[in-house]
Design a protein around this motif. Structure first.
Motif, short mmCIF file in Angstrom:
data_model
loop_
_atom_site.label_atom_id
_atom_site.label_comp_id
_atom_site.label_asym_id
_atom_site.label_seq_id
_atom_site.Cartn_x
_atom_site.Cartn_y
_atom_site.Cartn_z
N PRO A 55 26.17 38.78 32.55
CA PRO A 55 26.47 38.13 33.83
C PRO A 55 27.87 38.40 34.34
O PRO A 55 28.10 38.50 35.55
N VAL A 56 28.84 38.55 33.43
CA VAL A 56 30.20 38.84 33.86
C VAL A 56 30.28 40.25 34.45
O VAL A 56 30.92 40.47 35.49
N MET A 57 29.62 41.21 33.81
CA MET A 57 29.59 42.57 34.35
C MET A 57 28.92 42.59 35.73
O MET A 57 29.39 43.24 36.67
N GLU A 58 27.84 41.84 35.86
CA GLU A 58 27.15 41.73 37.15
C GLU A 58 28.11 41.20 38.21
O GLU A 58 28.20 41.75 39.32
N ASN A 59 28.82 40.13 37.88
CA ASN A 59 29.76 39.53 38.84
C ASN A 59 30.90 40.47 39.20
O ASN A 59 31.30 40.57 40.37
N LEU A 60 31.42 41.17 38.23
CA LEU A 60 32.51 42.12 38.47
C LEU A 60 32.07 43.23 39.43
O LEU A 60 32.78 43.59 40.38
N LEU A 61 30.89 43.78 39.16
CA LEU A 61 30.38 44.87 39.99
C LEU A 61 30.12 44.40 41.42
O LEU A 61 30.48 45.08 42.39
N LEU A 62 29.50 43.23 41.55
CA LEU A 62 29.22 42.69 42.88
C LEU A 62 30.52 42.43 43.64
O LEU A 62 30.61 42.69 44.85
N GLN A 63 31.51 41.92 42.94
CA GLN A 63 32.81 41.66 43.57
C GLN A 63 33.39 42.95 44.12
O GLN A 63 33.82 43.02 45.28
N GLN A 64 33.40 44.01 43.32
CA GLN A 64 33.96 45.28 43.77
C GLN A 64 33.16 45.87 44.94
O GLN A 64 33.73 46.38 45.90
N VAL A 65 31.83 45.79 44.84
CA VAL A 65 30.97 46.34 45.88
C VAL A 65 31.22 45.65 47.22
O VAL A 65 31.36 46.30 48.25
N LEU A 66 31.30 44.32 47.21
CA LEU A 66 31.49 43.58 48.46
C LEU A 66 32.89 43.77 49.02
O LEU A 66 33.08 43.79 50.24
N GLU A 67 33.88 43.91 48.14
CA GLU A 67 35.26 44.06 48.61
C GLU A 67 35.49 45.37 49.34
O GLU A 67 36.47 45.51 50.06
N THR A 68 34.58 46.33 49.18
CA THR A 68 34.72 47.59 49.92
C THR A 68 34.54 47.37 51.42
O THR A 68 35.05 48.14 52.24
N GLU A 69 33.84 46.33 51.80
CA GLU A 69 33.55 46.09 53.22
C GLU A 69 34.08 44.77 53.75
O GLU A 69 34.38 44.65 54.93
N TYR A 70 34.22 43.78 52.88
CA TYR A 70 34.64 42.45 53.33
C TYR A 70 35.98 42.12 52.68
O TYR A 70 36.05 41.86 51.49
#
Length: 294
Positions: A55-70
């Protein structure tokens, strides 16, 4: 196909370690000693990886992915952290204890919340789509589908269905949706806002017993059969239905946008235990399955 709205707290990773020129030395750095032994950073990493790694890896990846646009500026972040702390007032320390988190973790999580909020606020639905959804909300559908990765395969499957092939058996044989093995492609009853828009539009255009031509969505190409319809029973007011339809449309947009960002990020997870960290956010495809086998 069905997926509940994403409940992403996207907490900051408790696995993040500071960079070090000598990684081996860093991993072997002793962070605790006892009379019976020592604990190194590597020991801690391995233990935490097994306990909460996925779950931590999932959260880290999602955080990075969203920060590219938001984007969230440091000022926006600090102001929001201050606002939330002031709202908690004297109960802030108690709140941290109840949640089992540190103040630093709390602050990073505030930023995650802000990024997600910006994404949600960017989603727009038209009055026309809401009105169409409200009208559709009066009827529920029972349908099943077969989803494949390309149009040629979809046409092949459709031809077999039209020749009298058993729909459920063909779904189990061809569908890239893992649960089709158990369901035979049966989606149960659903209303508007529960499926991606292209799928919903096609399903609601069918008559009972009718089978669609191949329908392209972000999941692949679908063959849809409408099994039955029924009047939707509800005690909700028209205003509540409008809000529900709008939220449903935004949920679908949210999931589609997230898929788009994840695909654009070209995520390549190096650790086997974390390979499936983003599986629940992406449609199952043969290409993906092939990639995992390599």
């Amino acid at each position: 196909m069905k997926k509940t709205v994403l409940a992403m707290t996207m907490a900051a990773s408790v696995l993040t370690m500071a960079a070090c020129s000598d990684q081996k030395a860093a991993d072997e750095e002793i962070i605790a000693t006892t009379k019976v032994g020592t604990i190194t950073k590597e020991d801690l990493y391995e233990e935490m990886k097994d306990a909460v790694g996925l779950p931590v890896m999932e959260n880290l990846l999602l955080q990075q992915v969203l920060e590219t646009e938001y984007k969230v500026s440091d000022k926006e972040w600090k102001d929001e952290v201050k606002s939330q702390k002031e709202a908690l007032g004297d109960n802030f320390e108690m709140y941290l204890q109840q949640q089992g988190v540190s103040e630093k973790f709390f602050e990073k999580n505030v930023k995650s919340q802000m990024i997600q909020k910006k994404m949600i606020e960017s989603l727009k639905v038209s009055e026309e789509d809401v009105a169409k959804g409200v009208e559709r909300a009066k009827t529920e559908l029972h349908a099943r589908h077969i989803v494949v990765k390309d149009e040629d395969t979809a046409k092949e499957v459709l031809a077999k269905v039209k020749e009298g092939g058993d729909f459920a058996d063909l779904a189990k044989e061809y569908s890239t949706e893992p649960v089709a093995e158990q369901t035979g492609g049966d989606l149960g009853w659903f209303g508007p806002g529960k499926m991606v828009q292209e799928f919903e539009d096609a399903a609601y255009s069918l008559k009972k017993g009718e089978i669609s031509e191949p329908v392209k969505t972000s999941f692949g190409y679908h063959i849809i059969e409408l099994l039955d319809t029924r009047k939707a029973e509800t005690e909700k007011t028209e205003e509540e239905i409008n809000t529900e339809i709008e939220d449903g449309l935004k949920r679908v947009q949210f999931e589609e946008k997230l898929q788009e960002l994840i695909k654009a990020a070209d995520v390549d997870i190096k650790v086997d235990e974390f390979k499936k960290a983003l599986d629940s956010y992406l449609p199952a495809t043969a290409d993906k399955e092939d990639k995992e086998k390599k």
